[in-house]
Design a protein around this motif. Structure first.
Motif, PDB file in Angstrom:
ATOM      1  N   ASP A  26       0.835  -1.042  -0.208  1.00 21.82           N
ATOM      2  CA  ASP A  26      -0.043  -0.049  -0.130  1.00 21.82           C
ATOM      3  C   ASP A  26       0.967   1.054   0.085  1.00 21.82           C
ATOM      4  N   GLY A  27       0.895   2.020  -1.203  1.00 18.70           N
ATOM      5  CA  GLY A  27       1.945   3.115  -1.284  1.00 18.70           C
ATOM      6  C   GLY A  27       3.378   2.748  -1.794  1.00 18.70           C
ATOM      7  N   ILE A  28       4.216   3.105  -1.013  1.00 19.95           N
ATOM      8  CA  ILE A  28       5.693   2.971  -1.329  1.00 19.95           C
ATOM      9  C   ILE A  28       6.280   1.974  -0.424  1.00 19.95           C
ATOM     10  N   THR A  29       6.937   0.651  -0.792  1.00 16.99           N
ATOM     11  CA  THR A  29       7.848  -0.118   0.163  1.00 16.99           C
ATOM     12  C   THR A  29       9.236   0.155  -0.479  1.00 16.99           C
ATOM     13  N   ALA A  30      10.176   0.533   0.349  1.00 14.82           N
ATOM     14  CA  ALA A  30      11.755   0.639   0.073  1.00 14.82           C
ATOM     15  C   ALA A  30      12.444  -0.661   0.288  1.00 14.82           C
ATOM     16  N   LEU A  31      13.188  -1.261  -0.442  1.00 15.82           N
ATOM     17  CA  LEU A  31      14.111  -2.045  -0.294  1.00 15.82           C
ATOM     18  C   LEU A  31      15.533  -1.312  -0.095  1.00 15.82           C
ATOM     19  N   PHE A  32      15.778  -1.260   0.917  1.00 13.18           N
ATOM     20  CA  PHE A  32      17.169  -0.509   1.223  1.00 13.18           C
ATOM     21  C   PHE A  32      18.223  -1.307   1.894  1.00 13.18           C
ATOM     22  N   GLY A  33      19.701  -1.003   1.260  1.00  8.33           N
ATOM     23  CA  GLY A  33      20.768  -1.621   1.855  1.00  8.33           C
ATOM     24  C   GLY A  33      21.959  -1.370   0.879  1.00  8.33           C
ATOM     25  N   PRO A  34      23.067  -1.694   1.354  1.00  8.17           N
ATOM     26  CA  PRO A  34      24.212  -1.290   0.469  1.00  8.17           C
ATOM     27  C   PRO A  34      24.223  -2.126  -0.717  1.00  8.17           C
ATOM     28  N   SER A  35      25.170  -1.603  -1.703  1.00  5.40           N
ATOM     29  CA  SER A  35      25.353  -2.313  -2.770  1.00  5.40           C
ATOM     30  C   SER A  35      25.925  -3.904  -2.477  1.00  5.40           C
ATOM     31  N   GLY A  36      25.137  -4.922  -3.145  1.00  5.84           N
ATOM     32  CA  GLY A  36      25.535  -6.532  -3.055  1.00  5.84           C
ATOM     33  C   GLY A  36      24.663  -7.011  -1.729  1.00  5.84           C
ATOM     34  N   ILE A 186       4.157   0.243  -5.182  1.00  2.31           N
ATOM     35  CA  ILE A 186       5.497   0.527  -5.747  1.00  2.31           C
ATOM     36  C   ILE A 186       6.558  -0.173  -4.773  1.00  2.31           C
ATOM     37  N   VAL A 187       7.180  -0.978  -5.003  1.00  2.00           N
ATOM     38  CA  VAL A 187       8.783  -1.625  -4.503  1.00  2.00           C
ATOM     39  C   VAL A 187       9.729  -0.965  -4.997  1.00  2.00           C
ATOM     40  N   TYR A 188      10.366  -0.300  -4.116  1.00  2.00           N
ATOM     41  CA  TYR A 188      11.416   0.751  -4.594  1.00  2.00           C
ATOM     42  C   TYR A 188      12.702   0.255  -4.129  1.00  2.00           C
ATOM     43  N   VAL A 189      13.629   0.039  -4.992  1.00  2.00           N
ATOM     44  CA  VAL A 189      15.178  -0.372  -4.571  1.00  2.00           C
ATOM     45  C   VAL A 189      15.891   0.771  -4.517  1.00  2.00           C
ATOM     46  N   THR A 190      16.707   1.010  -3.386  1.00  2.00           N
ATOM     47  CA  THR A 190      17.872   2.118  -3.261  1.00  2.00           C
ATOM     48  C   THR A 190      18.669   1.754  -2.192  1.00  2.00           C
ATOM     49  N   HIS A 191      19.804   2.473  -2.507  1.00  2.00           N
ATOM     50  CA  HIS A 191      20.848   2.728  -1.192  1.00  2.00           C
ATOM     51  C   HIS A 191      20.995   3.891  -0.759  1.00  2.00           C
ATOM     52  N   ALA A 192      20.026   4.795  -1.150  1.00  2.00           N
ATOM     53  CA  ALA A 192      20.151   6.341  -0.761  1.00  2.00           C
ATOM     54  C   ALA A 192      19.108   6.446   0.265  1.00  2.00           C
ATOM     55  N   ILE A 193      19.490   6.904   1.551  1.00  2.00           N
ATOM     56  CA  ILE A 193      18.687   6.891   2.622  1.00  2.00           C
ATOM     57  C   ILE A 193      17.636   7.834   2.580  1.00  2.00           C
ATOM     58  N   GLU A 194      18.327   9.277   1.673  1.00  2.00           N
ATOM     59  CA  GLU A 194      17.550  10.279   1.652  1.00  2.00           C
ATOM     60  C   GLU A 194      16.018   9.982   0.633  1.00  2.00           C
ATOM     61  N   GLU A 195      16.184   9.088  -0.212  1.00  2.00           N
ATOM     62  CA  GLU A 195      15.099   8.662  -0.971  1.00  2.00           C
ATOM     63  C   GLU A 195      14.174   7.869  -0.191  1.00  2.00           C
ATOM     64  N   VAL A 196      14.599   7.199   0.832  1.00  2.00           N
ATOM     65  CA  VAL A 196      13.813   6.286   1.487  1.00  2.00           C
ATOM     66  C   VAL A 196      12.836   7.242   2.149  1.00  2.00           C
ATOM     67  N   THR A 197      13.478   8.272   2.840  1.00  2.00           N
ATOM     68  CA  THR A 197      12.744   9.132   3.772  1.00  2.00           C
ATOM     69  C   THR A 197      11.664   9.985   3.185  1.00  2.00           C
ATOM     70  N   GLN A 198      12.031  10.202   2.028  1.00  2.00           N
ATOM     71  CA  GLN A 198      11.174  11.057   1.315  1.00  2.00           C
ATOM     72  C   GLN A 198      10.003  10.335   0.413  1.00  2.00           C
ATOM     73  N   LEU A 199      10.276   9.026   0.084  1.00  2.00           N
ATOM     74  CA  LEU A 199       9.322   8.413  -0.393  1.00  2.00           C
ATOM     75  C   LEU A 199       8.438   7.253   0.195  1.00  2.00           C
ATOM     76  N   ALA A 200       9.282   6.622   1.055  1.00  2.00           N
ATOM     77  CA  ALA A 200       8.592   5.246   1.528  1.00  2.00           C
ATOM     78  C   ALA A 200       7.534   5.458   2.622  1.00  2.00           C
ATOM     79  N   ASP A 201       6.565   4.663   2.620  1.00  2.00           N
ATOM     80  CA  ASP A 201       5.714   4.451   3.639  1.00  2.00           C
ATOM     81  C   ASP A 201       5.987   3.355   4.565  1.00  2.00           C
ATOM     82  N   ARG A 202       6.615   2.461   4.082  1.00  2.00           N
ATOM     83  CA  ARG A 202       7.449   1.135   4.621  1.00  2.00           C
ATOM     84  C   ARG A 202       8.625   1.089   4.148  1.00  2.00           C
ATOM     85  N   MET A 203       9.530   0.498   4.861  1.00  2.00           N
ATOM     86  CA  MET A 203      10.920   0.015   4.195  1.00  2.00           C
ATOM     87  C   MET A 203      11.426  -1.335   4.765  1.00  2.00           C
ATOM     88  N   ALA A 204      12.351  -2.099   3.846  1.00  2.00           N
ATOM     89  CA  ALA A 204      12.901  -3.172   4.437  1.00  2.00           C
ATOM     90  C   ALA A 204      14.289  -3.058   4.280  1.00  2.00           C
TER      91      ALA A 204
END
Length: 371
Positions: A26-36, A186-204
């Motif tokens: 529901d909304g945007i879920t960010a998949l966050f983590g370092p490269s690899g 949306i499931v949104y992959v990123t390693h940029a924390i600023e994108e997570v805080t600006q976009l994501a309703d939830r994060m993993a």
């Protein structure tokens, strides 16, 4: 609200991804983590492109993969946006969009050609070729073309990684509004924390192929045990506040956090709208009494919830409740001792810097006491 259940394992010679989680869609879920960390691999599994993966992928009760069934990518109703826009160079923007529009299966009536053009501000670009577009413009077109395939689920794999900060700032509000406008999670992959805080309703949070944490963005960001993944320097919280007024003389925007007021550099957000504010722990100082005669304008009353000292460093992390939301402050252990900070201690939080996203989290809702 839909659900994506992923119980999968994918082994490589030097890396293994193992995830077992039900993602609320529901909304945007960010998949966050370092490269690899395994973020893009997990996205390929969901899309159906990683045939070597074992386990189950269930979307809203429909088995896309379960050991007996493997639904091919084109039948899953998934749209994917990559870092590379992958537009057809021989077609102009209108042609790229029409290509997807004409070939899409019957789907959500909320997704129309005109609606996508309007939502992503593509009107001025329709007659231009991809070669004549900026990086940010190409990505907006790529998002629009993918939307016009009428996906049930939109996957974004580091879509802004190649853009500079200004172009990121231009496109982020458009992405943020897509689930509300078109009803597509949306499931949104990123390693940029600023994108997570600006976009994501939830994060993993993924690290070394494992799911370290998942939940609402604000709750995950304040967890100290995730600092190796989130980073000490960028660690912080996300707050939600209401815009109450704009000060044209001093180019400031005033917002309300509960019953307390915050001011920040002017933001192009309507009065009555909710905004998400990002506050880094290193930008918060604490005082036992309200300071006077200092330049820091944002002074918030709060109560210490927790103090975690890092025995092998000079620092400590302090969690503070402010109007039911939480701030993190990164202080020296000496400062914690001097101030005698402990759970329950009343404090003033001095916020030196605030970042905000340029999207309204809700439609404007003016109230009688705004101002």
């Amino acid at each position: 609200m839909g659900e994506l259940t992923v119980t999968v394992r994918r082994a490589f010679p030097d890396f293994t991804l193992a995830v077992d989680h039900a993602f609320a869609l529901d909304g945007i879920t960010a998949l966050f983590g370092p490269s690899g960390a395994g973020k893009s691999t997990l996205l390929r599994i969901v899309a159906g492109h990683e045939r070597g993966a074992q386990g189950r992928v269930i979307f809203d009760g429909e088995a896309w993969q379960d050991g007996r069934t493997h639904v091919p990518p084109h039948r899953r109703g998934v749209g994917t946006v990559f870092q590379d826009a992958r537009l057809f160079p021989h077609l102009n923007v209108r042609g790229n969009l029409r290509y997807a529009d004409k070939r899409a299966p019957a789907g959500s009536g909320r997704i129309t050609f005109d609606g996508v053009v309007r939502a992503l501000d593509l009107g001025p670009l329709l007659d231009r070729r991809p070669q004549a577009l900026s990086g940010g413009e190409r990505q907006r077109v790529a998002v629009g073309r993918t939307l016009l395939t009428r996906p049930r689920l939109l996957l974004m794999d580091e879509p802004l990684a190649a853009l500079d900060l200004r172009r990121k700032a231009d496109i982020l509000p458009h992405i943020a509004a897509l689930p509300r406008t078109f009803g597509v999670p949306i499931v949104y992959v990123t390693h940029a924390i600023e994108e997570v805080t600006q976009l994501a309703d939830r994060m993993a949070v993924l690290a070394h192929g494992e799911l370290r944490a998942a939940g609402e963005t604000a709750a995950v960001l304040e967890r100290r045990d995730l600092q190796p993944e989130l980073g000490h320097f960028e660690a912080g919280v996300a707050l939600t506040a209401r815009v109450t007024a704009h000060d044209a003389d001093f180019h400031l925007t005033h917002v309300r956090l509960g019953e307390q007021r915050i001011q920040m550099p002017a933001a192009p957000v309507p009065v009555g709208s909710d905004v998400r504010l990002r506050v880094r722990a290193r930008d918060v100082a604490l005082a036992r009494e309200e300071p006077r005669g200092i330049s820091i304008r944002n002074r918030l009353r709060g109560t210490v919830l927790d103090v975690a000292e890092e025995a092998d460093t000079a620092f400590a992390e302090v969690l503070v409740d402010v109007e039911g939301q939480h701030l993190r402050a990164r202080l020296t252990r000496a400062a914690v001792a001097d101030l005698d900070l402990a759970p329950g201690t009343p404090v003033w939080a001095l916020v030196k810097s605030i970042a905000f996203d340029r999207r309204a989290l809700t439609a404007p809702r003016p109230s009688a006491d705004d101002g």
